[in-house]
Design an enzyme around this catalytic site. Sequence first.
Site, PDB file in Angstrom:
ATOM      1  CG  ASP A 127      25.627  27.658  35.020  1.00 47.01           C
ATOM      2  OD1 ASP A 127      25.271  28.853  34.953  1.00 47.01           O
ATOM      3  OD2 ASP A 127      24.864  26.714  34.799  1.00 47.01           O
TER       4      ASP A 127
ATOM      5  CE  LYS B 295      21.245  32.872  39.056  1.00 45.13           C
ATOM      6  NZ  LYS B 295      21.762  32.496  37.723  1.00 45.13           N
TER       7      LYS B 295
END
Length: 713
Positions: free
Chosen positions: A254, A276
């Site tokens: 991430d 994201k």
Amino acid sequence: MSETSRIVKVGTRGSKLARLQTSYIVGQMARLLPEVRWEDVPVGSPGDRDRDMDLRESPADFFTRDLDQAVRDGTLDCAIHSAKDVPDPIGEGLDWFWFPWREDPRDALIRPRGRGMADMPADGRIGVSSARREAYCRARFPRASLLPVRGDIEDRLRQLDAGAFDLLVMAGAALTRLGLTDRIGEWISTDALPAPDGQGALALTFRAGDRWFTDLRGLFVKAVTFAAAGVGSAGACTLDSLAALKRCDVVLHDTLFGHELLDRLPPSVRRVDVGKRAGRHGRPQEETTRLIAATARQGLRVVRLKGGDPGIFGRLAEEIAALDELNLPYRVLPGVSSLSSATTGTGMLLTRRGVSRGFTVMTPREAGGAVGSVGAEVRRDLPLVFFMATSVAGEVVRQLLADGNPAATPAAVVYGAGGDQCRVVSGDLATIVVRMAEAASDMPGVLIVGEAARHRYRGGGALGGRRVLLTGSEALQDRAAGLLADYGGIAVCRPLIRMRATPAALGRVRDIASYEWVVLTSPSAARHFGEALAQAQVDLRRVPGLASCGGGTSRELRRLGLGADVEPAAGFGAEGLLAALRSKVVAGTRILRLRSDRAGSGMADALRACGAVVDDCVLYRNEPVRYPTCPDFDAVFFASASAVDSFASAWGSASLADRVVLAIGKPTLEALRALGVEPDLVSSEATVEACLEALAEYCVRKELCEQHAGDLS
């Protein structure tokens, strides 16, 4: 295991290289699964029939299309390909994995026979078969003519030698497998010409959902690790997650944390940002789940690193669902979430005696990013989690039923959460109290009520979640636990022996230069030898010849910056080492034999019989370690005879009934037999890696044979 119980039809292209590759894989499979007969079936492909199309413009399935269709319609059970020929994504209705036996992935330059690279004409003709090779050649040979080349390896070489080309760029792996490495004029570094994923590797394709092959795949893929990066700083990453990161080949991470954690990874680890942020998706979720599954099927150690805790608003359910559908193994490591950091880390404690007995956690976001209700009618359907409730579960259930919760509401109790003895008791509000009583567990438990209680991680892998008791010393535990995780097993770490160095050995080690040979017959002896060298402050240049009994001991020596001068080519162990060392011994040869107190003097006596002057020195002693209770386990790995004795003394040999027993080496085997226990497995090589690989193979073979027996019935 039964006699031959299944015939597997393996498709292959008809070229010499394809047949060789398939024959090699069939040989390996026959070794692993002697109950199965593997038959190779040649099948053509568009790439074999169409010799005119430029490969730089060919479709993705140019070399696999006919084989793919034969697998789909059941004519073939599976097919073997060069991994780089398998389309990405693979065609509908198919699944795949790569084998671990790989050749050098680099490309190579080949000149006509009798000609070297030095006399390559600047304006020569170069045969190329891909855009990346074309780009490399344009940069290195700007005046050359780049021409398409077709045909199998031998045909291309014939064209080269006949004068159609002055140079070819080819995969070195193909030449190696054909025994044509003498044709390689120059290896090209992967820095200059990156190799495509799969070059040098072999792949197997099969019908999607075929359980027999997905179980077989468990031997060759490693469990994906969903790891917690924590939140705020690298210090919030757990030790388990950090250990997984240090062992992995690729990390899919991430972008919700600082990169100081990634900076701690070995340089060889491939880093892929799949993160994201709200309103800005760098990569679609579907692509991330596809990438996780693809890298796992390549046999890589994959870590999916998530910010915070992976199970809290982290899309974990979607990613493991994709692996469940493909029967790919995984494990999940919990971590420190923003919930903990924002509350415990600031003093806004969510539970405080006399103030709050619990809390609600939810997100206002719905699927697609819309804002949903956070009203009471929605909060009523959230899962309920009760801490310290197992002794009063009956009263909790009574209140929930009285409050209108249906008796069929799912419920579960997790005993020993986070430990290797973790146990889940499942039911619903109508049955959970009775099932808890039947379980009779005295471990602390957490009661979970609601739809969340229906779900469990599947995990999978060759070991399928089996608990494996590791009895060896502390030094073996971490490595063995990591290997078990790769195979989808749960390590039950209970070292039953503790190794203590003997002070008397230091004097011998300080005088190491007076010996001509040092004899070591176990990895533990090599480790303690290294510690003694450091404690005695011995210059490693003074260390004499080192005799090692095999691969595990030699690997430990290499970790010390030393190498084995004598090691048996076969018959690893004391007997094999003695046979290899005899030719080095003459009358008066001074030898230092370093061993444990359990090893015995047989090696020293045999060397003395050859005329050597031997100091037989006990380097370390084995002491038993005691535990209050015998843990729950499905299989046990004994790495020494002293661990066998310690187990029998603590828990009795009857505790081994109905468990898979795995032994390393002859002394361990003899110790088990002295107890009347015949082990299920004795590894052919006395290393942790070989033993746990043998356990994985045993479990997969048993599963495959039982499956096929069920099919026949």
